[in-house]
Scaffold this motif. Structure first.
Motif, mmCIF file in Angstrom:
data_model
loop_
_atom_site.group_PDB
_atom_site.id
_atom_site.type_symbol
_atom_site.label_atom_id
_atom_site.label_comp_id
_atom_site.label_asym_id
_atom_site.label_seq_id
_atom_site.Cartn_x
_atom_site.Cartn_y
_atom_site.Cartn_z
ATOM 1 N N ILE A 1 76.244 53.517 -5.812
ATOM 2 C CA ILE A 1 76.549 52.721 -7.150
ATOM 3 C C ILE A 1 76.620 53.190 -8.383
ATOM 4 N N GLY A 2 75.529 53.181 -8.985
ATOM 5 C CA GLY A 2 75.047 53.681 -10.680
ATOM 6 C C GLY A 2 76.159 55.228 -10.378
ATOM 7 N N GLY A 3 75.497 56.051 -9.236
ATOM 8 C CA GLY A 3 76.157 57.606 -9.845
ATOM 9 C C GLY A 3 77.538 57.449 -9.922
ATOM 10 N N SER A 4 78.365 56.259 -9.017
ATOM 11 C CA SER A 4 79.259 56.494 -9.078
ATOM 12 C C SER A 4 80.563 55.874 -10.561
ATOM 13 N N ILE A 5 79.217 54.648 -11.286
ATOM 14 C CA ILE A 5 79.747 54.530 -12.184
ATOM 15 C C ILE A 5 79.516 55.423 -13.251
#
Lengths: 384, 248
Positions: free
Chosen positions: A274-278
């Motif tokens: 999630i963090g990486g995608s954002i």
């Protein structure tokens, strides 16, 4: 040009802060979740680690980990003492007991019973009082975190009143006097840990027929531990493990026989995704927003390699800042929960792992984001 | 490849039988059809013609940002067909200045940083690059705005910054794509005057693609294109007015 690349990123405030926030979240979760897991794992072996004097742990062959109590006959203690190479062997009780607090509340606790004569198996660190005070009548030693936490009684006005030396509680409806506070960690389930003597356990748990959970063994100097282990197994039918073996066995049980590792792993992985995608999406959008200008730089003579280096530097810089913020928050979290009921253990491996994850994420994002720049024809700048 | 220098014995730009097509098969569209062109050093040439006639394609090929299909194209003494990608990057970096229709100043960088870019690409240190960028901006009447952002400037001022960026590293050739299309008549006039005055120093060559007939009076030569070839080429008869006092 690298200085300008960083200025380009930093002056795009909204996206820059968005990328930093997403990377901070990723680093935070990548470090915090494994730290809690490692904290729980260390609690799973805390009992073993806190008794350095015991070379061997002897137990029922069906025991799988340190909190798995399958009581033995007291006579087994004397059979182990008779094995060649054993310098001494002492009894150790590990089990649960219900404590009734002065305010009438009940709390499930872990009760350890240690050798009455030598106090071997006692807590590694005493915060208040001495372990020898267990000789006092009805004496028990309670962990300091629980004494001011879950065992603290509620007084008038909802004020929490910590237990201390001289306080009393009831164990199985029998009075127990607190003679000391120890600095040991709670167990995996964050239950309070109460120490008393082995013979007093028989008093508190008089309904139990067998109470001998483990036999702690010290080897004579120079003897072969493996040979003594084999002899104990051969002559008593009990399982015997070195301290390291039993510690590994207990860790492995929590790692592979429970869903804890999987749950924390999934949690960390989802956070990373999630963090990486954002972060990746925000940075990709930033690059797309600046594609026109990268095209201008390309037309003016910037090589594709230089442009990739600029993009990589932007992302790595954001990654480094995000990592720093994330690890900073995790460290602060660790300081706040230290000594409390939350299991937490942040080490260099976890920090390194989070750093590696952020580094790979940053490089991957830079590669992905530089793709449209690499494919951009410099002639595109003349097409409006 | 060594640093690019002008050769007084030859033309700044020399094209023979230049062709360029886009697309393949039946969708293939010829943009240049065997075009011949010579532009001298120190000359200000304007490419004019209807949309789609190949002006921008020709400018892109001369600026070494687009490869031609067949024919000869020598720019500043270099046969572009024989240059590698890295050689072309170096040629653009060292010897060509660019002025774009939409200015294309990087919005998050100050004017000094924007103008510094060609110097930084050529390996000049940041402090010296900023100093030289400041001097160039000062010359173009923006010396007191070096730390401003492009968004704080008017269109005419932004185009002057773009001109400063195109000239700061002393290129031999400056290519301009519709430099006045985003400006009003008065500002466009002033910008062209400034461009001519500053850019043609040191025997530089200027090639300007334009639809703006009002600025043709500044050209040494007007090259009219149609359907991928040059229809006619001639000199401008109009005198060049002094508009320096009317800078936007």
């Amino acid at each position: 040009m690298f200085r300008l690349a960083l200025t380009m990123l930093i002056n795009e405030r909204g996206k820059y802060l968005g990328i930093i926030a997403a990377l901070s979240f990723t680093a935070l979760m990548m470090a915090q979740q494994p730290s809690i897991f490692l904290g729980m794992l260390s609690r799973a072996t805390a009992l073993i680690d806190d008794i350095p004097s015991a070379d061997l742990w002897v137990m029922d062959p069906n025991v799988q980990y340190s909190d798995d109590s399958k009581p033995l006959q007291d006579a087994q203690l004397y059979r182990v003492k008779g094995i060649a190479g054993v310098e001494w062997a002492v009894p150790f009780f590990s089990g649960s007991i219900q404590a009734r607090l002065p305010d009438g509340n009940f709390r499930n606790c872990i009760l350890y019973g240690i050798d009455d004569a030598t106090f071997i198996g006692g807590p590694a660190k005493m915060v208040e009082g001495r372990i020898t005070d267990l000789r006092q009548s009805d004496g028990v030693v309670v962990d300091a975190a629980s004494a001011k936490g879950v065992l603290a009684q509620t007084a008038a006005g909802d004020q929490r009143e910590p237990l201390g030396v001289g306080s009393t509680l009831e164990l199985n409806d029998l009075r127990a006097s607190i003679v000391g506070l120890h600095g040991g960690e709670p167990n995996v389930q964050s239950q309070p840990i109460i120490y008393t003597t082995y013979n007093r356990v028989k008093f508190f748990k008089s309904s139990d027929r067998k109470l001998l959970s483990f036999i702690l063994v010290k080897l004579q100097p120079g003897v072969d531990a493996a040979q003594v282990v084999r002899n104990i197994r051969r002559y008593t039918g009990l399982a015997a493990y070195t301290k390291a073996e039993f510690s590994t066995m207990s860790s492995n049980y929590f790692l592979f026989r429970t869903g804890i590792f999987l749950n924390f792993g999934i949690s960390a992985l989802i956070s990373f995704l999630i963090g990486g995608s954002i972060a990746a999406q925000t940075f990709y959008n930033f690059t797309l927003d600046h594609l026109r200008y990268f095209g201008v730089l390309k037309a003016m003579g910037a090589s594709s390699r230089l442009l990739f280096a600029m993009i990589a530097l932007q992302m790595l810089c954001a990654g480094a800042i995000g990592f720093g913020v994330g690890i900073g928050i995790v460290t602060f979290f660790g300081v706040v929960v230290q000594g409390g009921t939350v299991a937490f253990s942040l080490n260099y491996w976890i920090v390194g792992g989070a750093a590696l994850a952020i580094l790979l994420l940053s490089l991957g994002t830079a590669l992905l984001s530089s793709r449209p720049v690499r494919r951009l024809e410099p002639a595109a700048v003349f097409r409006g | 490849m060594s640093a690019v220098t002008g050769d007084s014995q030859e033309r700044a730009v020399q094209c023979r039988g230049l062709t360029k097509s886009f697309g393949t098969g039946e969708a293939r569209v010829p943009a240049l059809r065997g075009l011949d062109l010579d532009i001298d050093y120190g000359e200000m040439a304007m490419l004019v013609g209807p949309s789609g006639c190949g002006k921008t394609t020709l400018l892109s090929i001369i600026a070494a940002v687009l490869d031609h299909d067949t024919g000869l194209c020598r720019v500043l003494g270099r046969d572009l067909k024989k240059l590698t990608v890295a050689d072309k990057v170096l040629l653009r970096r060292q010897a060509i200045g660019f002025v774009f229709q939409a200015f294309n100043l990087i919005p998050t960088l100050t004017l000094a940083d924007n103008v510094s870019v060609p110097l930084l690409l050529n390996g000049v240190g940041h402090a010296i690059a900023r100093k030289r960028a400041g001097a160039m901006l000062d010359r173009l009447g923006l010396g007191n705005r070096v730390d401003a952002l492009p968004s704080e400037l008017s269109g005419g001022q932004q185009q002057r910054v773009a001109i400063a960026r195109a000239l700061v590293h002393g290129p031999r050739l400056v290519v301009c794509d519709e430099p006045t299309s985003a400006l009003d008549a008065k500002t466009g006039d002033a910008v062209l005057h400034l461009l001519r005055e500053v850019a043609l120093e040191e025997n530089r060559t200027l090639i300007i693609v334009t639809h703006d007939s009002r600025i043709l009076k500044y050209a040494d030569r007007i090259i009219e294109m149609s359907d991928g070839v040059i229809m006619q080429s001639g000199t401008s008869q109009s005198p060049v007015p002094d508009t320096r006092s009317n800078l936007p």
